[in-house]
Structure formats: structure tokens, C-alpha cells
Design a protein around this motif. Sequence first.
Motif, PDB file in Angstrom:
ATOM      1  N   PRO A 110      10.549  12.861  -4.518  1.00  0.00           N
ATOM      2  CA  PRO A 110       9.673  12.085  -5.423  1.00  0.00           C
ATOM      3  C   PRO A 110       9.690  10.594  -5.121  1.00  0.00           C
ATOM      4  CG  PRO A 110      11.035  13.650  -6.648  1.00  0.00           C
ATOM      5  CD  PRO A 110      11.576  13.607  -5.259  1.00  0.00           C
ATOM      6  N   VAL A 111      10.869  10.047  -4.828  1.00  0.00           N
ATOM      7  CA  VAL A 111      10.954   8.607  -4.539  1.00  0.00           C
ATOM      8  C   VAL A 111      10.205   8.279  -3.251  1.00  0.00           C
ATOM      9  CG1 VAL A 111      12.528   6.704  -4.051  1.00  0.00           C
ATOM     10  CG2 VAL A 111      13.137   8.411  -5.776  1.00  0.00           C
ATOM     11  N   ALA A 112      10.358   9.107  -2.218  1.00  0.00           N
ATOM     12  CA  ALA A 112       9.688   8.852  -0.947  1.00  0.00           C
ATOM     13  C   ALA A 112       8.169   8.920  -1.087  1.00  0.00           C
ATOM     14  CB  ALA A 112      10.169   9.853   0.100  1.00  0.00           C
ATOM     15  N   VAL A 113       7.663   9.916  -1.797  1.00  0.00           N
ATOM     16  CA  VAL A 113       6.211  10.028  -1.993  1.00  0.00           C
ATOM     17  C   VAL A 113       5.692   8.841  -2.797  1.00  0.00           C
ATOM     18  CG1 VAL A 113       4.402  11.419  -3.068  1.00  0.00           C
ATOM     19  CG2 VAL A 113       6.230  12.537  -1.781  1.00  0.00           C
ATOM     20  N   ALA A 114       6.443   8.416  -3.817  1.00  0.00           N
ATOM     21  CA  ALA A 114       6.024   7.261  -4.608  1.00  0.00           C
ATOM     22  C   ALA A 114       5.980   5.995  -3.749  1.00  0.00           C
ATOM     23  CB  ALA A 114       6.979   7.070  -5.790  1.00  0.00           C
ATOM     24  N   ILE A 115       6.977   5.803  -2.903  1.00  0.00           N
ATOM     25  CA  ILE A 115       6.976   4.629  -2.021  1.00  0.00           C
ATOM     26  C   ILE A 115       5.807   4.687  -1.047  1.00  0.00           C
ATOM     27  CG2 ILE A 115       8.256   3.442  -0.206  1.00  0.00           C
ATOM     28  CD1 ILE A 115      10.829   4.317  -1.574  1.00  0.00           C
ATOM     29  N   ALA A 116       5.548   5.871  -0.482  1.00  0.00           N
ATOM     30  CA  ALA A 116       4.436   6.006   0.455  1.00  0.00           C
ATOM     31  C   ALA A 116       3.103   5.716  -0.214  1.00  0.00           C
ATOM     32  CB  ALA A 116       4.436   7.415   1.053  1.00  0.00           C
ATOM     33  N   LEU A 117       2.914   6.196  -1.430  1.00  0.00           N
ATOM     34  CA  LEU A 117       1.673   5.904  -2.155  1.00  0.00           C
ATOM     35  C   LEU A 117       1.554   4.419  -2.482  1.00  0.00           C
ATOM     36  CD1 LEU A 117       1.534   8.949  -4.605  1.00  0.00           C
ATOM     37  CD2 LEU A 117       0.037   8.519  -2.658  1.00  0.00           C
ATOM     38  N   PHE A 118       2.674   3.807  -2.850  1.00  0.00           N
ATOM     39  CA  PHE A 118       2.643   2.371  -3.149  1.00  0.00           C
ATOM     40  C   PHE A 118       2.254   1.566  -1.920  1.00  0.00           C
ATOM     41  CE2 PHE A 118       4.982  -1.677  -3.046  1.00  0.00           C
ATOM     42  CZ  PHE A 118       4.377  -2.323  -4.118  1.00  0.00           C
ATOM     43  N   LEU A 119       2.819   1.912  -0.761  1.00  0.00           N
ATOM     44  CA  LEU A 119       2.534   1.152   0.459  1.00  0.00           C
ATOM     45  C   LEU A 119       1.101   1.347   0.938  1.00  0.00           C
ATOM     46  CD1 LEU A 119       5.821   1.746   2.503  1.00  0.00           C
ATOM     47  CD2 LEU A 119       5.168  -0.275   1.190  1.00  0.00           C
ATOM     48  N   THR A 120       0.509   2.513   0.699  1.00  0.00           N
ATOM     49  CA  THR A 120      -0.822   2.795   1.226  1.00  0.00           C
ATOM     50  C   THR A 120      -1.951   2.492   0.246  1.00  0.00           C
ATOM     51  OG1 THR A 120      -0.560   5.104   0.537  1.00  0.00           O
ATOM     52  CG2 THR A 120       0.012   4.556   2.818  1.00  0.00           C
ATOM     53  N   HIS A 121      -1.670   2.456  -1.070  1.00  0.00           N
ATOM     54  CA  HIS A 121      -2.771   2.342  -2.027  1.00  0.00           C
ATOM     55  C   HIS A 121      -2.571   1.268  -3.101  1.00  0.00           C
ATOM     56  CE1 HIS A 121      -3.555   6.353  -0.356  1.00  0.00           C
ATOM     57  NE2 HIS A 121      -4.794   6.168  -0.714  1.00  0.00           N
ATOM     58  N   TYR A 122      -1.398   0.694  -3.175  1.00  0.00           N
ATOM     59  CA  TYR A 122      -1.174  -0.298  -4.222  1.00  0.00           C
ATOM     60  C   TYR A 122      -0.719  -1.650  -3.671  1.00  0.00           C
ATOM     61  CZ  TYR A 122      -1.536   3.351  -7.791  1.00  0.00           C
ATOM     62  OH  TYR A 122      -1.997   4.360  -8.605  1.00  0.00           O
ATOM     63  N   ALA A 123       0.205  -1.648  -2.730  1.00  0.00           N
ATOM     64  CA  ALA A 123       0.788  -2.896  -2.250  1.00  0.00           C
ATOM     65  C   ALA A 123      -0.210  -3.671  -1.403  1.00  0.00           C
ATOM     66  CB  ALA A 123       2.042  -2.602  -1.429  1.00  0.00           C
ATOM     67  N   PRO A 124      -0.258  -5.004  -1.536  1.00  0.00           N
ATOM     68  CA  PRO A 124      -1.096  -5.805  -0.638  1.00  0.00           C
ATOM     69  C   PRO A 124      -0.561  -5.744   0.786  1.00  0.00           C
ATOM     70  CG  PRO A 124       0.275  -7.206  -2.027  1.00  0.00           C
ATOM     71  CD  PRO A 124       0.437  -5.815  -2.545  1.00  0.00           C
ATOM     72  N   ARG A 125      -1.423  -6.035   1.744  1.00  0.00           N
ATOM     73  CA  ARG A 125      -1.052  -5.895   3.156  1.00  0.00           C
ATOM     74  C   ARG A 125       0.146  -6.771   3.515  1.00  0.00           C
ATOM     75  NH1 ARG A 125      -3.885  -3.814   7.330  1.00  0.00           N
ATOM     76  NH2 ARG A 125      -5.714  -3.670   5.984  1.00  0.00           N
ATOM     77  N   ARG A 126       0.205  -7.984   2.983  1.00  0.00           N
ATOM     78  CA  ARG A 126       1.313  -8.877   3.336  1.00  0.00           C
ATOM     79  C   ARG A 126       2.648  -8.391   2.785  1.00  0.00           C
ATOM     80  NH1 ARG A 126      -1.682 -11.475  -0.604  1.00  0.00           N
ATOM     81  NH2 ARG A 126      -0.563 -11.921  -2.561  1.00  0.00           N
ATOM     82  N   LEU A 127       2.620  -7.476   1.811  1.00  0.00           N
ATOM     83  CA  LEU A 127       3.852  -6.919   1.262  1.00  0.00           C
ATOM     84  C   LEU A 127       4.174  -5.558   1.857  1.00  0.00           C
ATOM     85  CD1 LEU A 127       6.141  -7.201  -0.811  1.00  0.00           C
ATOM     86  CD2 LEU A 127       4.630  -6.126  -2.505  1.00  0.00           C
ATOM     87  N   SER A 128       3.162  -4.749   2.112  1.00  0.00           N
ATOM     88  CA  SER A 128       3.410  -3.400   2.620  1.00  0.00           C
ATOM     89  C   SER A 128       3.994  -3.425   4.035  1.00  0.00           C
ATOM     90  CB  SER A 128       2.116  -2.578   2.614  1.00  0.00           C
ATOM     91  OG  SER A 128       1.135  -3.162   3.465  1.00  0.00           O
ATOM     92  N   GLY A 129       3.570  -4.391   4.844  1.00  0.00           N
ATOM     93  CA  GLY A 129       4.075  -4.469   6.208  1.00  0.00           C
ATOM     94  C   GLY A 129       5.578  -4.678   6.278  1.00  0.00           C
ATOM     95  N   PRO A 130       6.127  -5.717   5.625  1.00  0.00           N
ATOM     96  CA  PRO A 130       7.585  -5.911   5.669  1.00  0.00           C
ATOM     97  C   PRO A 130       8.374  -4.749   5.063  1.00  0.00           C
ATOM     98  CG  PRO A 130       6.491  -7.925   4.974  1.00  0.00           C
ATOM     99  CD  PRO A 130       5.441  -6.865   4.995  1.00  0.00           C
ATOM    100  N   ILE A 131       7.864  -4.169   3.970  1.00  0.00           N
ATOM    101  CA  ILE A 131       8.585  -3.040   3.367  1.00  0.00           C
ATOM    102  C   ILE A 131       8.619  -1.853   4.325  1.00  0.00           C
ATOM    103  CG2 ILE A 131       8.557  -1.364   1.488  1.00  0.00           C
ATOM    104  CD1 ILE A 131       7.418  -3.504  -0.313  1.00  0.00           C
ATOM    105  N   ALA A 132       7.482  -1.560   4.955  1.00  0.00           N
ATOM    106  CA  ALA A 132       7.442  -0.461   5.924  1.00  0.00           C
ATOM    107  C   ALA A 132       8.384  -0.726   7.094  1.00  0.00           C
ATOM    108  CB  ALA A 132       6.013  -0.260   6.418  1.00  0.00           C
ATOM    109  N   TYR A 133       8.489  -1.978   7.517  1.00  0.00           N
ATOM    110  CA  TYR A 133       9.381  -2.320   8.620  1.00  0.00           C
ATOM    111  C   TYR A 133      10.834  -2.079   8.233  1.00  0.00           C
ATOM    112  CZ  TYR A 133      11.712  -5.133  12.189  1.00  0.00           C
ATOM    113  OH  TYR A 133      12.533  -5.565  13.199  1.00  0.00           O
ATOM    114  N   VAL A 134      11.208  -2.456   7.028  1.00  0.00           N
ATOM    115  CA  VAL A 134      12.584  -2.238   6.572  1.00  0.00           C
ATOM    116  C   VAL A 134      12.892  -0.744   6.485  1.00  0.00           C
ATOM    117  CG1 VAL A 134      14.159  -2.540   4.623  1.00  0.00           C
ATOM    118  CG2 VAL A 134      12.716  -4.438   5.359  1.00  0.00           C
ATOM    119  N   ILE A 135      11.934   0.048   6.013  1.00  0.00           N
ATOM    120  CA  ILE A 135      12.146   1.495   5.923  1.00  0.00           C
ATOM    121  C   ILE A 135      12.319   2.096   7.313  1.00  0.00           C
ATOM    122  CG2 ILE A 135      11.068   3.668   5.224  1.00  0.00           C
ATOM    123  CD1 ILE A 135       9.775   2.160   2.917  1.00  0.00           C
ATOM    124  N   ASP A 136      11.549   1.612   8.278  1.00  0.00           N
ATOM    125  CA  ASP A 136      11.711   2.086   9.655  1.00  0.00           C
ATOM    126  C   ASP A 136      13.108   1.768  10.182  1.00  0.00           C
ATOM    127  OD1 ASP A 136       9.131   3.030   9.665  1.00  0.00           O
ATOM    128  OD2 ASP A 136       8.288   1.219  10.583  1.00  0.00           O
TER     129      ASP A 136
END
Length: 334
Positions: A110-136
Motif C-alpha cells: 500500500p505504501v509503495a502504490v501510494a508513493i507511485a501515485l503521488f509521484l505520477t499524479h500529484y507531486a509537481p515535477r520539481r519535487l517528483s524528480g528528487p524523490i524518485a532519485y532517492v527511491i532509486d
Amino acid sequence: MDISTTTDAPPPASSPSLTERKRAARGATRPGDRIFLGLSRGSGILLLVIMAAIAVFLTYRASLAISRDHGNFLTTFEWNTNLTPPVFGIAVLAFGTIVSSVIAMAIAVPVAVAIALFLTHYAPRRLSGPIAYVIDLLAAVPSIVYGLWGALILVPHLRGLYGWLDTYFGWTGILSWEEGAPRTMLAVGILLAIMILPIITNVSREVFRQVPRMHEEAALALGATRWEVIRMSVLPFGRSGVISASMLGLGRALGETMAVATVLSPDYDIHASLLNPGGGTFAQNIAGKFGEASEQGRDALIASGLVLFVITLLVNGAARAIIARRKEYSGANA
């Protein structure tokens, strides 16, 4: 005087037979295509051969061990291969492996799906990029580092959580705590959830990005809210991908070794409460016992590895069956 001219139309050419068409197609195939076809086909056959060889090896060595076992291999709560005759069983190991993996999946998916939805449909681009990088980056952390962090940081800070769970949910028996060390199956499940979270998040994020834009725009045109767009368009489309991502995470949870061995206080008993120390997993038991095991002990450990191998195959087969039932949501059919 009408002069009519007639022209005889040529007879229709007979259509080539199926054999001729196949022969023409084979002749038109370029050498590079034939080479690639042979390499890909050979790779698939080689993979099957390797899997069969592993299965044959595990089965042969496991049969040697089980034939000398004077306990019930499936139900014995003991692992002592140095006795004469040896007595060992996988009941505790199977229970611990399954329970820790279920806890990890219940927390991580549930946490992973929620994070993925946040990064793809809610977070602005300048925020989703760094968060995705940290997760990688989290996905690349070695298991032993997670294990050391769990033993030195996570486990000491679980006492407060265990006390709270015992106060409000101890009556269930599953979450009762006897003030022991927090090196328990619940601690293992939490640590495994943290370890598999980046894998499930990254794959789910990429799946959600493949949702056709027209599907979302059509839902918005009908007056749907953003959550309704996700519920009606994004999640159905990405269901198969999320299941695949979850199976990848489950595969790592089932086979995790060093992190579990660092955090867990193993014993060969099944405890009703998840907050009491003890238990064990297949991978942890193999890592802990293999170095000092005799040839007979190594055969016994290989037998337990065969059970883990079968469990993994069953889990993957179940996942493929679930995905096959949801072909209408596959990205290839969008």
C-alpha cells in the motif's frame, strides 16, 4: 452502327498456397533476423535447462538428506543434523518465512502504490524528480547495510511500538509482549518492508506513467475528480503491473538472508505472538548453519532450499495466473 469492343480479361492469378507464403517469408528474412531469432530462442532454452539442472540438483541432495532424517521433515520443530541419526524439520522455517514475507507485503505494497501515485499524479515535477532519485538509491543499498541499520537503529526504537501494541492489542495474543528483546518476526517484517519498498515503488511508478493520456482526459471530461480518475482509469490499467512489482518484492523478501540474520534472534519454536523473540527463515537458517555444517548437514540445508525453491515457483505461478485473468487491463491491449 454501334461498335462494341470486348476485351478478354486475363484469368485471375491463383493465390499462393500457405506453404509458398511461408517459404517466401523465410527467404525474405534477413540474416540478422535469423541470428537474433536463434540467440533469443537459445537463451530461452538455456534458461529452462539451468532451472531444470537446479531442480535436479536440489532434489537429489534433498532426497539423500530426507532418507537419513529420523524426524518428520515437514513438521519437526528441531534442527540438529549432528545427531546420530539426524533429526531436522522445516516447520519453524516455513512458518517464519511466510509470516515475515506477509508482514512485509502488507506494509510495503500500500505504501509503495501510494508513493507511485503521488509521484505520477500529484507531486509537481520539481519535487517528483528528487524523490524518485532517492527511491532509486534506496533500491541499490546492500542487504548487509539494511541489516546493520535494523540491528543498531530500528530494533532499539521498537520498544515503544511494542509497548503500545501490547497495551491496546495484546488481548489478541498475536500482539502480546513479554518485555523481551525486540528481535522478533515483526521486526524482520518491518525491515523487509523497507527493503522491498523501492522495488515495488519504481516498477509501479513506471506502470502508472504508461496509462494512456486519453483515458484520463476522457474521465476528466465526464466530470471525474482526480481520485476518481485514478480509481477508474489508472489503477485498473496498472493492476497487472502492480501485481508484477509486488511479486518482485515478495521474491526478495522470501530469499533475504543477511538482513534477517542480523536482526532476528532465531530459535526452533513457533510463537503465537509476533512480538516475542524467536523463529527463523529458510535463507537465514542456511546462511547461519552452512559454514559449520557437515556433509550431512549441508544436504539437510539443501533440502530446505528445495522447499524455498518450490514456494518461489508457486508464488510466481500464482502471480502469472492472476495477471492472465486481467488481460483486458494489460498495457499491450490499451
